[in-house]
Design a protein around this motif. Structure first.
Motif, PDB file in Angstrom:
ATOM      1  N   SER A  50       0.825  -1.216   0.000  1.00  0.00           N
ATOM      2  CA  SER A  50       0.000   0.000   0.000  1.00  0.00           C
ATOM      3  C   SER A  50       0.853   1.257   0.000  1.00  0.00           C
ATOM      4  CB  SER A  50      -0.951  -0.008   1.201  1.00  0.00           C
ATOM      5  OG  SER A  50      -0.231   0.063   2.415  1.00  0.00           O
ATOM      6  N   ASP A  51       2.038   1.197   0.606  1.00  0.00           N
ATOM      7  CA  ASP A  51       2.941   2.345   0.555  1.00  0.00           C
ATOM      8  C   ASP A  51       3.406   2.618  -0.874  1.00  0.00           C
ATOM      9  OD1 ASP A  51       2.761   2.870   3.231  1.00  0.00           O
ATOM     10  OD2 ASP A  51       4.691   1.990   3.767  1.00  0.00           O
ATOM     11  N   ARG A  52       3.497   1.566  -1.682  1.00  0.00           N
ATOM     12  CA  ARG A  52       3.999   1.711  -3.054  1.00  0.00           C
ATOM     13  C   ARG A  52       2.893   2.050  -4.042  1.00  0.00           C
ATOM     14  NH1 ARG A  52       9.182  -0.014  -3.940  1.00  0.00           N
ATOM     15  NH2 ARG A  52       8.740  -0.269  -6.157  1.00  0.00           N
ATOM     16  N   ILE A  53       1.726   1.437  -3.903  1.00  0.00           N
ATOM     17  CA  ILE A  53       0.692   1.620  -4.932  1.00  0.00           C
ATOM     18  C   ILE A  53      -0.534   2.358  -4.418  1.00  0.00           C
ATOM     19  CG2 ILE A  53       1.455  -0.492  -6.085  1.00  0.00           C
ATOM     20  CD1 ILE A  53      -1.063  -1.874  -5.060  1.00  0.00           C
ATOM     21  N   GLY A  54      -0.567   2.694  -3.122  1.00  0.00           N
ATOM     22  CA  GLY A  54      -1.709   3.398  -2.544  1.00  0.00           C
ATOM     23  C   GLY A  54      -2.674   2.448  -1.869  1.00  0.00           C
ATOM     24  N   VAL A  55      -3.346   2.948  -0.832  1.00  0.00           N
ATOM     25  CA  VAL A  55      -4.218   2.076  -0.047  1.00  0.00           C
ATOM     26  C   VAL A  55      -5.441   1.624  -0.836  1.00  0.00           C
ATOM     27  CG1 VAL A  55      -3.497   2.815   2.245  1.00  0.00           C
ATOM     28  CG2 VAL A  55      -5.204   4.142   1.041  1.00  0.00           C
ATOM     29  N   ARG A  56      -5.973   2.478  -1.703  1.00  0.00           N
ATOM     30  CA  ARG A  56      -7.169   2.081  -2.447  1.00  0.00           C
ATOM     31  C   ARG A  56      -6.860   0.900  -3.371  1.00  0.00           C
ATOM     32  NH1 ARG A  56     -10.291   2.914  -7.153  1.00  0.00           N
ATOM     33  NH2 ARG A  56     -12.519   3.107  -6.671  1.00  0.00           N
ATOM     34  N   ASN A  57      -5.785   0.999  -4.122  1.00  0.00           N
ATOM     35  CA  ASN A  57      -5.415  -0.104  -5.021  1.00  0.00           C
ATOM     36  C   ASN A  57      -5.121  -1.376  -4.249  1.00  0.00           C
ATOM     37  OD1 ASN A  57      -5.650   1.470  -7.357  1.00  0.00           O
ATOM     38  ND2 ASN A  57      -3.541   2.203  -7.210  1.00  0.00           N
ATOM     39  N   CYS A  58      -4.483  -1.215  -3.090  1.00  0.00           N
ATOM     40  CA  CYS A  58      -4.164  -2.382  -2.262  1.00  0.00           C
ATOM     41  C   CYS A  58      -5.434  -3.065  -1.769  1.00  0.00           C
ATOM     42  CB  CYS A  58      -3.280  -1.959  -1.098  1.00  0.00           C
ATOM     43  SG  CYS A  58      -2.685  -3.332  -0.081  1.00  0.00           S
ATOM     44  N   VAL A  59      -6.425  -2.275  -1.318  1.00  0.00           N
ATOM     45  CA  VAL A  59      -7.684  -2.855  -0.852  1.00  0.00           C
ATOM     46  C   VAL A  59      -8.359  -3.642  -1.972  1.00  0.00           C
ATOM     47  CG1 VAL A  59     -10.024  -2.331  -0.069  1.00  0.00           C
ATOM     48  CG2 VAL A  59      -8.097  -1.153   0.949  1.00  0.00           C
ATOM     49  N   LEU A  60      -8.383  -3.085  -3.180  1.00  0.00           N
ATOM     50  CA  LEU A  60      -9.011  -3.770  -4.314  1.00  0.00           C
ATOM     51  C   LEU A  60      -8.329  -5.099  -4.602  1.00  0.00           C
ATOM     52  CD1 LEU A  60      -9.514  -0.707  -6.694  1.00  0.00           C
ATOM     53  CD2 LEU A  60     -11.298  -1.910  -5.417  1.00  0.00           C
ATOM     54  N   ILE A  61      -7.007  -5.101  -4.629  1.00  0.00           N
ATOM     55  CA  ILE A  61      -6.254  -6.333  -4.904  1.00  0.00           C
ATOM     56  C   ILE A  61      -6.478  -7.347  -3.791  1.00  0.00           C
ATOM     57  CG2 ILE A  61      -3.928  -7.295  -5.083  1.00  0.00           C
ATOM     58  CD1 ILE A  61      -3.112  -4.646  -6.450  1.00  0.00           C
ATOM     59  N   TRP A  62      -6.446  -6.876  -2.541  1.00  0.00           N
ATOM     60  CA  TRP A  62      -6.523  -7.791  -1.396  1.00  0.00           C
ATOM     61  C   TRP A  62      -7.881  -8.487  -1.315  1.00  0.00           C
ATOM     62  CZ3 TRP A  62      -1.723  -6.912  -1.503  1.00  0.00           C
ATOM     63  CH2 TRP A  62      -0.848  -7.426  -0.544  1.00  0.00           C
ATOM     64  N   PHE A  63      -8.982  -7.747  -1.494  1.00  0.00           N
ATOM     65  CA  PHE A  63     -10.290  -8.397  -1.445  1.00  0.00           C
ATOM     66  C   PHE A  63     -10.503  -9.303  -2.660  1.00  0.00           C
ATOM     67  CE2 PHE A  63     -11.811  -5.263   1.793  1.00  0.00           C
ATOM     68  CZ  PHE A  63     -12.313  -6.186   2.686  1.00  0.00           C
ATOM     69  N   GLY A  64      -9.990  -8.901  -3.825  1.00  0.00           N
ATOM     70  CA  GLY A  64     -10.093  -9.773  -4.997  1.00  0.00           C
ATOM     71  C   GLY A  64      -9.351 -11.078  -4.786  1.00  0.00           C
ATOM     72  N   ALA A  65      -8.127 -10.991  -4.245  1.00  0.00           N
ATOM     73  CA  ALA A  65      -7.352 -12.204  -3.971  1.00  0.00           C
ATOM     74  C   ALA A  65      -8.009 -13.034  -2.877  1.00  0.00           C
ATOM     75  CB  ALA A  65      -5.928 -11.827  -3.565  1.00  0.00           C
ATOM     76  N   ALA A  66      -8.593 -12.377  -1.867  1.00  0.00           N
ATOM     77  CA  ALA A  66      -9.288 -13.098  -0.798  1.00  0.00           C
ATOM     78  C   ALA A  66     -10.425 -13.930  -1.373  1.00  0.00           C
ATOM     79  CB  ALA A  66      -9.819 -12.121   0.246  1.00  0.00           C
ATOM     80  N   ALA A  67     -11.191 -13.354  -2.279  1.00  0.00           N
ATOM     81  CA  ALA A  67     -12.303 -14.093  -2.892  1.00  0.00           C
ATOM     82  C   ALA A  67     -11.798 -15.316  -3.642  1.00  0.00           C
ATOM     83  CB  ALA A  67     -13.083 -13.173  -3.830  1.00  0.00           C
ATOM     84  N   VAL A  68     -10.715 -15.155  -4.388  1.00  0.00           N
ATOM     85  CA  VAL A  68     -10.162 -16.268  -5.169  1.00  0.00           C
ATOM     86  C   VAL A  68      -9.678 -17.389  -4.260  1.00  0.00           C
ATOM     87  CG1 VAL A  68      -8.276 -16.951  -6.700  1.00  0.00           C
ATOM     88  CG2 VAL A  68      -9.545 -14.841  -7.151  1.00  0.00           C
ATOM     89  N   PHE A  69      -8.884 -17.042  -3.244  1.00  0.00           N
ATOM     90  CA  PHE A  69      -8.296 -18.086  -2.398  1.00  0.00           C
ATOM     91  C   PHE A  69      -9.319 -18.732  -1.468  1.00  0.00           C
ATOM     92  CE2 PHE A  69      -4.317 -15.840  -3.551  1.00  0.00           C
ATOM     93  CZ  PHE A  69      -3.653 -16.930  -4.097  1.00  0.00           C
ATOM     94  N   LEU A  70     -10.366 -17.989  -1.085  1.00  0.00           N
ATOM     95  CA  LEU A  70     -11.431 -18.616  -0.313  1.00  0.00           C
ATOM     96  C   LEU A  70     -12.184 -19.633  -1.162  1.00  0.00           C
ATOM     97  CD1 LEU A  70     -12.827 -15.540   1.644  1.00  0.00           C
ATOM     98  CD2 LEU A  70     -11.842 -17.608   2.655  1.00  0.00           C
ATOM     99  N   ALA A  71     -12.454 -19.301  -2.399  1.00  0.00           N
ATOM    100  CA  ALA A  71     -13.127 -20.251  -3.286  1.00  0.00           C
ATOM    101  C   ALA A  71     -12.265 -21.485  -3.523  1.00  0.00           C
ATOM    102  CB  ALA A  71     -13.466 -19.577  -4.615  1.00  0.00           C
ATOM    103  N   LEU A  72     -10.953 -21.294  -3.612  1.00  0.00           N
ATOM    104  CA  LEU A  72     -10.048 -22.422  -3.850  1.00  0.00           C
ATOM    105  C   LEU A  72      -9.983 -23.370  -2.649  1.00  0.00           C
ATOM    106  CD1 LEU A  72      -7.077 -20.721  -5.744  1.00  0.00           C
ATOM    107  CD2 LEU A  72      -8.797 -22.286  -6.674  1.00  0.00           C
ATOM    108  N   LEU A  73     -10.347 -22.888  -1.451  1.00  0.00           N
ATOM    109  CA  LEU A  73     -10.366 -23.784  -0.291  1.00  0.00           C
ATOM    110  C   LEU A  73     -11.414 -24.884  -0.435  1.00  0.00           C
ATOM    111  CD1 LEU A  73      -9.940 -21.340   2.751  1.00  0.00           C
ATOM    112  CD2 LEU A  73      -8.243 -22.879   1.766  1.00  0.00           C
TER     113      LEU A  73
END
Length: 410
Positions: free
Chosen positions: A285-308
């Protein structure tokens, strides 16, 4: 750019700049105490259920747990506006003193009713800790990234781990009551340090307070309403994921056919991933901004939760759960960083309190969702699909917040 000579001619260096190291360390310690106090009930609950003099059953224990969470929710909603009105330092000292005294009183509770009331009142103080701490560390660091917030939140996990480890040693030797004494004792040292070392990061004169009005109104005016709604929905979903998975992951994995020992080890793996995720999210988030980080993090969370939902052999399932923990648990923390930088200083703690407080409704809903799926026989694999859908809703909601975070400022 302000020069050293200008500082000497116009006055001393701002307190927040001089004391940034103390702010970070003391706020981390306070959040660690919050982690201790919010987890200690789960650690002592088996002893309470076995105490015949209390006559405690699981249903009553659930009510006590919920009472504490409701207290935290009310505390978060209420302390934020008070903090923006009367100052960070004052409210930090007050909330730490309040929850420490009430935690100590839990050690002498005579039964479930008194204990539940004390947990509710302690929750009022605990709920105020997080908004004040996040506001202070971000004002001290004065950057637009999220590493200050994510580093702060590692204290919560440190406190939670310490609670579990102490419970193993302390409860057999000194009883469950000693756990609450231990949770309150650090305040004897911490409160004087807070009084001595914390700066008042945003002093407000009566004239300024009158001009600014009610900080709650800032959240719903001047273009902030849409962002506020987005943050509230996202926080609800983010904490639903955290509490839902922490409560029911072992049981869901047992439904999938894993042994109990493996299921508990997977819960530990999930929380190890959470700490790694906090450290990684802060840097990203320090490098790309908190908004972009939040978008990536929730998107990745959805993917990895489904993969469980895919049953993997041996080591593979641990890798899958670790990756889910990296993104699921730290997503909400980056939301707090986003909130901290998005609102003006005079409404910052109020905004954080609102997001944290409304998010607590999600914290209560998460275990209910998991329990309903288990009762219906749908926990595996549909439980993971349901949690993935929650992450997607959070992802969509956060897109409605402002496109750029405002730089931190006093």
């Amino acid at each position: 750019m302000t020069t050293a000579s200008e500082h000497s001619s116009t006055g001393p260096e701002p307190p927040a700049a001089r004391s940034a190291g103390w702010v970070a360390a003391l706020c981390w310690a306070v959040v660690a105490l919050e982690g201790y106090d919010l987890v200690v009930l789960g650690v002592v609950l088996p002893e309470l259920l076995d105490d015949p003099s209390w006559g405690l059953d699981p249903a009553t224990a659930s009510v006590i747990s919920s009472a504490g969470l409701v207290g935290v929710m009310i505390g978060a909603l209420g302390v934020g506006p008070l903090t923006d009105r009367f100052g960070r330092r004052t409210m930090m000292i007050g909330t730490v003193t309040m929850f420490s005294v009430l935690t100590l009183l839990c050690a002498v509770a005579t039964g479930p009713l008194v204990f539940g009331v004390l947990r509710f009142l302690a929750g009022l103080g605990l709920g105020g800790v997080l908004p004040v701490s996040i506001a202070m560390v971000n004002e001290a660091k004065r950057t637009a990234g999220g590493s200050a917030t994510t580093t702060l939140m590692t204290g919560y996990h440190a406190g939670a781990v310490l609670t579990a480890l102490l419970g193993i040693v302390v409860i057999p030797a000194l009883s469950w009551r000693a756990m609450f004494v231990i949770g309150a004792l650090p305040a004897v040292v911490l409160v004087p340090l807070l009084a001595k070392r914390l700066p008042e990061s945003m002093p407000i004169t009566p004239e300024q307070r009158a001009a600014r009005g009610n900080p709650l109104s800032t959240l719903v005016r001047g273009g902030y309403l849409r962002s506020s709604l987005a943050f509230w929905v996202t926080s609800f979903m983010g904490l639903l994921l955290v509490y839902g998975l922490n409560t029911w992951l072992p049981e869901i994995m047992r439904e999938a056919g894993y042994e109990l020992g493996a299921a508990l080890a997977l819960l530990l793996t999930l929380n190890v991933g959470a700490v790694l995720g906090l450290l990684l999210a802060g840097r990203v988030s320090d490098r790309i901004g908190v908004r972009n980080c939040v978008l990536i993090w929730f998107g990745a969370a959805a993917v990895f939760l489904a993969l469980l939902s895919v049953k993997l052999p041996g080591f593979g399932v641990y890798v899958s759960v670790l990756l889910a923990g990296v993104f699921v648990f730290s997503s909400q923390v980056v939301v707090y960083a986003y909130v901290s930088h998005h609102y003006p200083a005079q409404a910052r703690a109020t905004a954080l309190g609102a997001s944290s407080g409304i998010g607590r409704l999600g914290a209560i809903s998460g275990p209910l969702l998991g329990g309903a799926l288990l009762s219906a026989g749908l926990a595996y694999p549909w439980g993971f699909y349901a949690f993935a859908a929650v992450a997607l809703v959070a992802l969509v909601a956060i897109t409605f917040a402002g496109k750029t975070a405002e730089p931190a400022r006093d």
